[in-house]
Design an enzyme around this catalytic site. Sequence first.
Site, PDB file in Angstrom:
ATOM      1  N   ASP A  79       0.838  -1.198   0.000  1.00 54.43           N
ATOM      2  CA  ASP A  79       0.000   0.000   0.000  1.00 54.43           C
ATOM      3  C   ASP A  79       0.872   1.246   0.000  1.00 54.43           C
ATOM      4  O   ASP A  79       2.079   1.186   0.278  1.00 54.43           O
ATOM      5  CB  ASP A  79      -0.905  -0.011   1.244  1.00 54.43           C
ATOM      6  CG  ASP A  79      -2.055   0.986   1.148  1.00 54.43           C
ATOM      7  OD1 ASP A  79      -2.219   1.621   0.101  1.00 54.43           O
ATOM      8  OD2 ASP A  79      -2.788   1.120   2.143  1.00 54.43           O
ATOM      9  N   LYS A  80       0.220   2.377  -0.300  1.00 50.91           N
ATOM     10  CA  LYS A  80       0.866   3.688  -0.246  1.00 50.91           C
ATOM     11  C   LYS A  80       0.088   4.573   0.716  1.00 50.91           C
ATOM     12  O   LYS A  80      -1.135   4.452   0.805  1.00 50.91           O
ATOM     13  CB  LYS A  80       0.830   4.323  -1.642  1.00 50.91           C
ATOM     14  CG  LYS A  80       1.447   5.674  -1.700  1.00 50.91           C
ATOM     15  CD  LYS A  80       0.660   6.835  -2.247  1.00 50.91           C
ATOM     16  CE  LYS A  80      -0.786   6.964  -2.164  1.00 50.91           C
ATOM     17  NZ  LYS A  80      -1.331   8.330  -2.291  1.00 50.91           N
ATOM     18  N   HIS A  81       0.791   5.445   1.435  1.00 48.86           N
ATOM     19  CA  HIS A  81       0.087   6.437   2.248  1.00 48.86           C
ATOM     20  C   HIS A  81       0.681   7.808   1.958  1.00 48.86           C
ATOM     21  O   HIS A  81       1.896   7.964   1.904  1.00 48.86           O
ATOM     22  CB  HIS A  81       0.245   6.122   3.747  1.00 48.86           C
ATOM     23  CG  HIS A  81      -0.384   7.169   4.610  1.00 48.86           C
ATOM     24  ND1 HIS A  81      -1.742   7.216   4.841  1.00 48.86           N
ATOM     25  CD2 HIS A  81       0.144   8.250   5.260  1.00 48.86           C
ATOM     26  CE1 HIS A  81      -2.018   8.250   5.612  1.00 48.86           C
ATOM     27  NE2 HIS A  81      -0.894   8.896   5.884  1.00 48.86           N
ATOM     28  N   SER A  82      -0.196   8.791   1.773  1.00 50.97           N
ATOM     29  CA  SER A  82       0.272  10.165   1.597  1.00 50.97           C
ATOM     30  C   SER A  82      -0.089  10.961   2.839  1.00 50.97           C
ATOM     31  O   SER A  82      -1.176  10.785   3.410  1.00 50.97           O
ATOM     32  CB  SER A  82      -0.407  10.783   0.369  1.00 50.97           C
ATOM     33  OG  SER A  82      -0.358  12.195   0.449  1.00 50.97           O
ATOM     34  N   THR A 119      -8.967  10.772  -0.423  1.00 55.50           N
ATOM     35  CA  THR A 119      -9.220   9.871  -1.554  1.00 55.50           C
ATOM     36  C   THR A 119     -10.676   9.384  -1.579  1.00 55.50           C
ATOM     37  O   THR A 119     -11.283   9.290  -2.642  1.00 55.50           O
ATOM     38  CB  THR A 119      -8.252   8.667  -1.472  1.00 55.50           C
ATOM     39  OG1 THR A 119      -6.936   9.181  -1.512  1.00 55.50           O
ATOM     40  CG2 THR A 119      -8.439   7.706  -2.619  1.00 55.50           C
ATOM     41  N   ARG A 167      -7.095  13.969  20.912  1.00 59.70           N
ATOM     42  CA  ARG A 167      -6.025  14.879  20.452  1.00 59.70           C
ATOM     43  C   ARG A 167      -6.615  16.108  19.776  1.00 59.70           C
ATOM     44  O   ARG A 167      -6.145  17.233  19.947  1.00 59.70           O
ATOM     45  CB  ARG A 167      -5.114  14.161  19.442  1.00 59.70           C
ATOM     46  CG  ARG A 167      -4.172  13.160  20.079  1.00 59.70           C
ATOM     47  CD  ARG A 167      -3.545  12.284  19.008  1.00 59.70           C
ATOM     48  NE  ARG A 167      -2.734  13.009  18.062  1.00 59.70           N
ATOM     49  CZ  ARG A 167      -2.489  12.611  16.810  1.00 59.70           C
ATOM     50  NH1 ARG A 167      -3.004  11.487  16.339  1.00 59.70           N
ATOM     51  NH2 ARG A 167      -1.741  13.319  16.021  1.00 59.70           N
ATOM     52  N   SER A 182      -0.587   6.986  14.872  1.00 56.46           N
ATOM     53  CA  SER A 182      -1.947   7.079  14.337  1.00 56.46           C
ATOM     54  C   SER A 182      -2.003   6.545  12.903  1.00 56.46           C
ATOM     55  O   SER A 182      -2.818   5.671  12.566  1.00 56.46           O
ATOM     56  CB  SER A 182      -2.386   8.547  14.386  1.00 56.46           C
ATOM     57  OG  SER A 182      -3.591   8.726  13.704  1.00 56.46           O
ATOM     58  N   LYS A 186      -3.317   2.205  11.666  1.00 58.11           N
ATOM     59  CA  LYS A 186      -4.383   1.878  10.696  1.00 58.11           C
ATOM     60  C   LYS A 186      -3.814   1.157   9.481  1.00 58.11           C
ATOM     61  O   LYS A 186      -4.378   0.177   8.990  1.00 58.11           O
ATOM     62  CB  LYS A 186      -5.099   3.161  10.263  1.00 58.11           C
ATOM     63  CG  LYS A 186      -5.946   3.758  11.373  1.00 58.11           C
ATOM     64  CD  LYS A 186      -6.483   5.127  11.015  1.00 58.11           C
ATOM     65  CE  LYS A 186      -5.407   6.167  11.028  1.00 58.11           C
ATOM     66  NZ  LYS A 186      -5.775   7.534  11.233  1.00 58.11           N
ATOM     67  N   LYS A 187      -2.695   1.664   8.960  1.00 58.34           N
ATOM     68  CA  LYS A 187      -2.129   1.056   7.737  1.00 58.34           C
ATOM     69  C   LYS A 187      -1.671  -0.382   8.013  1.00 58.34           C
ATOM     70  O   LYS A 187      -1.910  -1.284   7.225  1.00 58.34           O
ATOM     71  CB  LYS A 187      -0.946   1.900   7.239  1.00 58.34           C
ATOM     72  CG  LYS A 187      -1.367   3.132   6.475  1.00 58.34           C
ATOM     73  CD  LYS A 187      -1.822   2.782   5.059  1.00 58.34           C
ATOM     74  CE  LYS A 187      -2.679   3.876   4.453  1.00 58.34           C
ATOM     75  NZ  LYS A 187      -3.223   3.545   3.142  1.00 58.34           N
TER      76      LYS A 187
HETATM   77  N1  URA Z   1      -3.491  11.364   9.751  1.00 59.16           N
HETATM   78  C1  URA Z   1      -3.771  10.444  10.699  1.00 59.16           C
HETATM   79  O1  URA Z   1      -4.341   9.402  10.416  1.00 59.16           O
HETATM   80  N2  URA Z   1      -3.398  10.700  11.969  1.00 59.16           N
HETATM   81  C2  URA Z   1      -2.757  11.818  12.345  1.00 59.16           C
HETATM   82  O2  URA Z   1      -2.444  11.968  13.497  1.00 59.16           O
HETATM   83  C3  URA Z   1      -2.477  12.789  11.350  1.00 59.16           C
HETATM   84  C4  URA Z   1      -2.840  12.528  10.050  1.00 59.16           C
END
Ligand code: URA
Length: 436
Positions: A79-82, A119, A167, A182, A186-187
């Site tokens: 996967d990719k995360h931006s 997205t 937060r 964070s 999830k990823k």
């Molecule tokens: N995106 C996230 O999922 N968590 C953060 O804390 C900041 C950006």
Amino acid sequence: MEARHILATLRKGEAPGPEELAWFGGAIATGAVSDAQVGAFAMGICRTPLPEEARVALTLAMRDSGEVMRWELPGPVADKHSTGGVGDCVSLPLAPALAACGAYVPMISGRGLGHTGGTLDKLESIPGYTAEVSRDRLRGIVAETGCAIVGASADIAPADKRLYAIRDVTGTVESIDLITASILSKKLAAGLDALILDVKCGSGAFMKDRAGAGALAGSLVGTAEGAGCRTGALITDMDAPLIGSAGNALEVAEAMKTLTCEAISEPLWDLTVALGGALLALCGLAGDAAAREARIGAALRSGAAAETFERMIAALGGPADFVGAWRRYLPAAPVARAVFAEHPGKVAAIDTETIGRAVVSLGGGRLREGDALDHSVGFSMLAGIGETVDRNMPLAEVHAATEAAADRAAAALRAAYLVTENGADPAPLIQQRINA
Ligand code: URA
């Protein structure tokens, strides 16, 4: 373990040990710690940076607070995360291009955050598309088509959901340790073998300078690798929108033109190929960087990526003929007109965050959680850095629901552009590679 003891350690400016952080990360999800304790914990970590081992422990505990997917597939799960920008629609061509190269991509994506687009919001401009699917359906679509871009279900990293909400109201979003835990909780819950990160840097990014972007990229790569996922990062330019459009349906339209090679957006193509090539390397694909990038390019040029994208859209409830007929399906705003600069010249700088905020004000993003979006609005034909603007060449075209909204967005757009006699050269798209 006792929350009070961990919080007292943080108060003294000392980092709690990995076991203590693992306990606290789990306790956030089970409810063994109160909102007050979670708030104090977040503030403590903002004031006391964590060593890598401790950050890994917190991230893994947050990942394991919910379901962690396991796969048995004939190729790597990647996967990719931006970290978020304006006009960043790379996921749309990248996920199917990777799938066409033999990877499996369960892309758990987000919605717009602040001035940056999301997205899922972009894809929801496609009629019928649904980002909410069960884990079994996600499994099925990834196995059948090679990729699925969907939202996080409630059982993915519940500790992050609670921590993030706290937060948000305690002024503790801006911590590299907490952002890292964070994003990665999830990823990594998607059960990835490899991950590539696109860490944006510049006026349209959360990290405005190279030092901040470098620190975030280093933290993300070190933590994900420490958690057992092959990970690299590119730090990429966000001093201008990535493509000439900003706004949900307008970005999908531009992504479709690149995906089908009808009219290629060069930065979108280049970034897709660079991120895809780097991710194939992390997946263990043999060959040199040029060969891996060429594979991603070939997947786009041959139509294989477009075909995969169409199958993914249909599997997620969208039209079965979207790739050939996308113009018929995407919504168009009632008002569309050119916005001209106050004086002729060349673009010297863009306040890209202001452009993102103008899209939000047009209705293309949320001011409050749960706001409905107008997918049709935004800007197209945005002038890039160094380009000439004059009486014939506008700064952009604005797409709005009303004339009054178009006027307000046009004023914001003009304020976002610095136009001078000589302009400036655009920054390089890829500024640094970390483990990629
Ligand atoms: N995106 C996230 O999922 N968590 C953060 O804390 C900041 C950006």
